[in-house]
Enzyme design. Structure first.
Site: not given
Ligand code: ASP
Length: 324
Positions: A191, A219, A221-222, A242, A244
């Site tokens: 990322t 899905r 993530g953060d 990291g 997420g």
């Protein structure tokens, strides 16, 4: 004062064992980003928002990072990309979720921010908005690299469970390092993100990712979630990397701003956040820069690709040490 901090993902367990064969290319990419974008920022040719956008675009273009071209591949064999951006002075934000056809998801997020409403667009609406507003359209084939196909095939053959918070089972892109077939064993990073303060004292943050190898369809993530993977206000700009799910559950990026606001030092605030994320299976790192010119790049994994342009002086690092 102009500062630009970037990351290219965090991951792995145990002590850092030195550079892998592909790390010099990653380091070179980070140097180019810092020097090109840092110089423009310093000369006031661009502001903090454009600086983080261009920095992340350049990182998205590097196939060795997990964003844009070279994003990791989900369980259904496709690439879906998430990105978000925020500017501190008015908390304007933009975010795309599950983009499949954009060369630069962060640019689409930037354009959403500038449009003003809504803040988030997902799936084909995100692609359509980006393309209609000038973001280059690319195919899934263009986005896929042999490295990511190899990691995905490895994931399929072991049927690892995506999104697990059990570190041993985790298939976060980073954690594939050391678990994939030998030819891919050193190629599992990440990322990307950038935070910046410009000469006007304004702050911005941006993050972009392909997520996790083998992630289930849909899905999120953060990374595209304002306050989880990305945050900027008048005092701080933050970009996280990291697992997420743990960053979402702790509102990690926003919580760093809150700890700072409560009077904690920046380093201490960042450590409190990473300590809260870790028990939820979210080992990783973050980068942050504050309005008074402090910056941090902490991580709790084996490594985090990272670098800083600090008023003309540049440093990059992978393991514990930074180099000029
Ligand atoms: N945070 C990203 C996600 O969970 C992954 C990463 O940072 O590597 O999608």
């Amino acid at each position: 004062m102009t500062i630009l901090v970037i990351h290219g993902g965090a991951g792995g367990d145990g002590p850092w064992l030195g550079k892998t064969p592909l790390d010099p290319a990653r380091i070179e990419c980070m140097r180019q980003v810092l020097s090109a974008v840092g110089t423009k920022l310093q000369r006031q040719e661009i502001d903090c928002l454009e600086a983080v956008t261009v920095a992340v675009e350049m990182l998205e273009d590097e196939p060795l990072f997990n964003a844009g071209k070279g994003s990791v591949i989900g369980s259904d064999g496709t690439i879906t990309m998430d990105s978000s951006i925020m500017q501190g002075r008015d908390k304007a934000a933009g975010s795309v979720i599950g983009a499949r056809r954009l060369r630069h998801p962060v640019r689409a997020a930037n354009l959403i921010l500038k449009q003003g409403w809504p803040v988030m667009l997902s799936s084909s609406a995100a692609d359509d908005f980006g393309i209609a507003n000038g973001v280059e359209e690319v195919s899934q084939e263009w986005l896929k690299t042999d490295l990511r196909l190899g990691q995905w095939q490895q994931w399929r053959s072991t049927r690892s469970s995506p999104g697990s918070t059990d570190e041993n089972d985790s298939v976060l892109d980073h954690d594939l390092e050391g678990r994939v077939a030998k030819e891919f064993s050193d190629e599992g990073m990440g990322t990307v993100g950038a935070v910046a303060i410009d000469s006007q004292g304004m702050l911005a943050a941006a993050t972009s990712t392909g997520g996790m190898t083998g992630k289930p369809e849909g899905r999120v993530g953060d990374t595209p979630i304002i306050g989880a993977g990305t945050w900027a206000d008048e005092t701080i700009a933050v970009s996280c990397t990291g697992v997420g799910e743990a960053y979402i559950r702790t509102c990690a990026a926003h919580s760093l701003a809150m700890h700072l606001q409560q009077g904690n030092a920046l380093v201490e605030s960042a450590n409190i956040v990473l300590d809260a994320v870790a028990p939820l299976g979210g080992r990783g790192g973050l980068i942050a820069v504050t309005a008074d010119g402090q910056f941090v790049m902490p991580f709790q994994t084996r490594l985090m690709y990272r670098g800083v342009w600090d008023n003309g002086s540049m440093k990059v690092g992978i393991g514990p040490q930074l180099e000029q």
